[in-house]
Design a protein around this motif. Structure first.
Motif, PDB file in Angstrom:
ATOM      1  N   ILE A  90       0.830  -1.208   0.000  1.00  0.00           N
ATOM      2  CA  ILE A  90       0.000   0.000   0.000  1.00  0.00           C
ATOM      3  C   ILE A  90       0.864   1.258   0.000  1.00  0.00           C
ATOM      4  N   ALA A  91       1.887   1.285   0.868  1.00  0.00           N
ATOM      5  CA  ALA A  91       2.729   2.473   0.963  1.00  0.00           C
ATOM      6  C   ALA A  91       3.934   2.426   0.029  1.00  0.00           C
ATOM      7  N   GLY A  92       4.283   1.236  -0.483  1.00  0.00           N
ATOM      8  CA  GLY A  92       5.406   1.127  -1.405  1.00  0.00           C
ATOM      9  C   GLY A  92       6.767   1.195  -0.746  1.00  0.00           C
ATOM     10  N   ILE A  93       6.855   0.860   0.516  1.00  0.00           N
ATOM     11  CA  ILE A  93       8.136   0.915   1.230  1.00  0.00           C
ATOM     12  C   ILE A  93       8.921  -0.361   0.934  1.00  0.00           C
ATOM     13  N   PRO A  94      10.224  -0.245   0.657  1.00  0.00           N
ATOM     14  CA  PRO A  94      11.038  -1.444   0.406  1.00  0.00           C
ATOM     15  C   PRO A  94      11.177  -2.293   1.673  1.00  0.00           C
ATOM     16  N   TYR A  95      11.398  -3.589   1.458  1.00  0.00           N
ATOM     17  CA  TYR A  95      11.454  -4.509   2.595  1.00  0.00           C
ATOM     18  C   TYR A  95      12.600  -4.193   3.555  1.00  0.00           C
ATOM     19  N   LYS A  96      13.704  -3.641   3.068  1.00  0.00           N
ATOM     20  CA  LYS A  96      14.802  -3.315   3.996  1.00  0.00           C
ATOM     21  C   LYS A  96      14.375  -2.232   4.990  1.00  0.00           C
ATOM     22  N   ASP A  97      13.525  -1.293   4.542  1.00  0.00           N
ATOM     23  CA  ASP A  97      13.022  -0.258   5.448  1.00  0.00           C
ATOM     24  C   ASP A  97      11.927  -0.805   6.363  1.00  0.00           C
ATOM     25  N   ILE A  98      11.139  -1.726   5.829  1.00  0.00           N
ATOM     26  CA  ILE A  98      10.100  -2.365   6.648  1.00  0.00           C
ATOM     27  C   ILE A  98      10.758  -3.160   7.775  1.00  0.00           C
ATOM     28  N   ALA A  99      11.890  -3.796   7.448  1.00  0.00           N
ATOM     29  CA  ALA A  99      12.611  -4.568   8.462  1.00  0.00           C
ATOM     30  C   ALA A  99      13.006  -3.679   9.639  1.00  0.00           C
ATOM     31  N   GLU A 100      13.454  -2.467   9.352  1.00  0.00           N
ATOM     32  CA  GLU A 100      13.822  -1.535  10.427  1.00  0.00           C
ATOM     33  C   GLU A 100      12.600  -1.137  11.249  1.00  0.00           C
ATOM     34  N   LEU A 101      11.480  -0.889  10.557  1.00  0.00           N
ATOM     35  CA  LEU A 101      10.257  -0.508  11.267  1.00  0.00           C
ATOM     36  C   LEU A 101       9.761  -1.618  12.192  1.00  0.00           C
ATOM     37  N   LEU A 102       9.844  -2.861  11.702  1.00  0.00           N
ATOM     38  CA  LEU A 102       9.327  -3.990  12.469  1.00  0.00           C
ATOM     39  C   LEU A 102      10.344  -4.588  13.433  1.00  0.00           C
ATOM     40  N   GLY A 103      11.612  -4.204  13.285  1.00  0.00           N
ATOM     41  CA  GLY A 103      12.652  -4.752  14.159  1.00  0.00           C
ATOM     42  C   GLY A 103      13.009  -6.178  13.806  1.00  0.00           C
ATOM     43  N   VAL A 104      12.986  -6.512  12.509  1.00  0.00           N
ATOM     44  CA  VAL A 104      13.329  -7.854  12.029  1.00  0.00           C
ATOM     45  C   VAL A 104      14.338  -7.724  10.897  1.00  0.00           C
ATOM     46  N   THR A 105      14.785  -8.857  10.380  1.00  0.00           N
ATOM     47  CA  THR A 105      15.701  -8.830   9.237  1.00  0.00           C
ATOM     48  C   THR A 105      14.902  -8.557   7.970  1.00  0.00           C
ATOM     49  N   PRO A 106      15.570  -8.093   6.908  1.00  0.00           N
ATOM     50  CA  PRO A 106      14.864  -7.889   5.640  1.00  0.00           C
ATOM     51  C   PRO A 106      14.237  -9.181   5.105  1.00  0.00           C
ATOM     52  N   GLU A 107      14.913 -10.299   5.339  1.00  0.00           N
ATOM     53  CA  GLU A 107      14.362 -11.577   4.888  1.00  0.00           C
ATOM     54  C   GLU A 107      13.071 -11.907   5.636  1.00  0.00           C
ATOM     55  N   ALA A 108      13.049 -11.636   6.939  1.00  0.00           N
ATOM     56  CA  ALA A 108      11.847 -11.904   7.734  1.00  0.00           C
ATOM     57  C   ALA A 108      10.704 -10.974   7.304  1.00  0.00           C
ATOM     58  N   ALA A 109      11.021  -9.738   6.969  1.00  0.00           N
ATOM     59  CA  ALA A 109       9.991  -8.813   6.497  1.00  0.00           C
ATOM     60  C   ALA A 109       9.424  -9.285   5.165  1.00  0.00           C
ATOM     61  N   ARG A 110      10.307  -9.725   4.262  1.00  0.00           N
ATOM     62  CA  ARG A 110       9.868 -10.244   2.962  1.00  0.00           C
ATOM     63  C   ARG A 110       8.992 -11.486   3.159  1.00  0.00           C
ATOM     64  N   ARG A 111       9.397 -12.371   4.066  1.00  0.00           N
ATOM     65  CA  ARG A 111       8.634 -13.590   4.336  1.00  0.00           C
ATOM     66  C   ARG A 111       7.257 -13.237   4.915  1.00  0.00           C
ATOM     67  N   ALA A 112       7.215 -12.276   5.831  1.00  0.00           N
ATOM     68  CA  ALA A 112       5.937 -11.861   6.408  1.00  0.00           C
ATOM     69  C   ALA A 112       5.019 -11.295   5.335  1.00  0.00           C
ATOM     70  N   GLY A 113       5.586 -10.514   4.410  1.00  0.00           N
ATOM     71  CA  GLY A 113       4.790  -9.980   3.311  1.00  0.00           C
ATOM     72  C   GLY A 113       4.264 -11.072   2.412  1.00  0.00           C
ATOM     73  N   ALA A 114       5.131 -12.026   2.068  1.00  0.00           N
ATOM     74  CA  ALA A 114       4.717 -13.131   1.201  1.00  0.00           C
ATOM     75  C   ALA A 114       3.660 -13.993   1.886  1.00  0.00           C
ATOM     76  N   ASP A 115       3.858 -14.293   3.166  1.00  0.00           N
ATOM     77  CA  ASP A 115       2.874 -15.089   3.889  1.00  0.00           C
ATOM     78  C   ASP A 115       1.539 -14.350   3.993  1.00  0.00           C
ATOM     79  N   GLY A 116       1.601 -13.035   4.172  1.00  0.00           N
ATOM     80  CA  GLY A 116       0.374 -12.242   4.247  1.00  0.00           C
ATOM     81  C   GLY A 116      -0.390 -12.259   2.934  1.00  0.00           C
ATOM     82  N   VAL A 117       0.332 -12.113   1.813  1.00  0.00           N
ATOM     83  CA  VAL A 117      -0.322 -12.144   0.510  1.00  0.00           C
ATOM     84  C   VAL A 117      -0.927 -13.520   0.252  1.00  0.00           C
TER      85      VAL A 117
END
Length: 176
Positions: free
Chosen positions: A126-153
């Motif tokens: 929705i916001a178009g934020i890259p996963y590396k920045d999402i990782a910082e927001l969520l306090g996880v690794t970029p891979e974990a953020a990408r996995r969370a996004g994929a699992d959510g979709v």
């Protein structure tokens, strides 16, 4: 001894009791009934802070009225910066539309995702934020953020997939 040295100051509580009504009348005359109480309170808070430095023989009423005048002016100036309440706010249409105005089933499905998946989907898709920045927001690794996004979709696709309609079959032996 000189007469000035004999004079002692009253306790501040006594000053408030004696001069409170006068200060309130001044505040009401300048601001009106609704805003006077705030200015009255501000006056006595300011006076309490500087009362110890006030000379013993000073004209307390004039001093308090001066403070009240300044607090009323401050309140009037601040009022010019405040929004005025109204019964009917103007309707303004957004260029973006009403968030959540369409696709209620999608919003409901997103709301049922686990928090990290919901945040990853919202931030990335929705916001178009890259996963590396999402990782910082969520306090996880970029891979974990990408996995969370994929699992959510994936969960959204499953939740929103058309459900197969099963034809009702009658039990054996029933004939119509």
């Amino acid at each position: 001894m000189q007469p000035r040295q004999l004079a002692t100051k009253k306790p501040f509580e006594a000053v408030v009791q004696e001069q409170g009504a006068t200060v309130l009348r001044v505040c009401r005359a300048v601001l009106g009934v609704h805003d006077a109480d705030d200015a009255w309170s501000d006056t006595f808070l300011a006076a309490l802070q500087s009362y110890p430095a006030l000379p013993a023989g000073a004209n307390v009423q004039a001093w308090l009225v001066t403070i009240a005048h300044r607090k009323c002016v401050d309140h009037l100036r601040a009022g010019n910066r405040r929004a005025l309440p109204t019964d009917n706010p103007p309707e303004q249409s957004s260029r973006l539309g009403i968030p959540g105005g369409g696709h209620p089933e999608l919003l409901d499905a997103v709301a049922h995702l686990p928090p990290k998946q919901r945040q990853a989907v919202a931030y990335h898709y929705i916001a178009g934020i890259p996963y590396k920045d999402i990782a910082e927001l969520l306090g996880v690794t970029p891979e974990a953020a990408r996995r969370a996004g994929a699992d959510g979709v994936k969960a959204l696709r499953t939740a929103l997939a058309p459900k197969p309609v099963l034809a009702h079959s009658s039990p054996k032996g029933d004939s119509k």
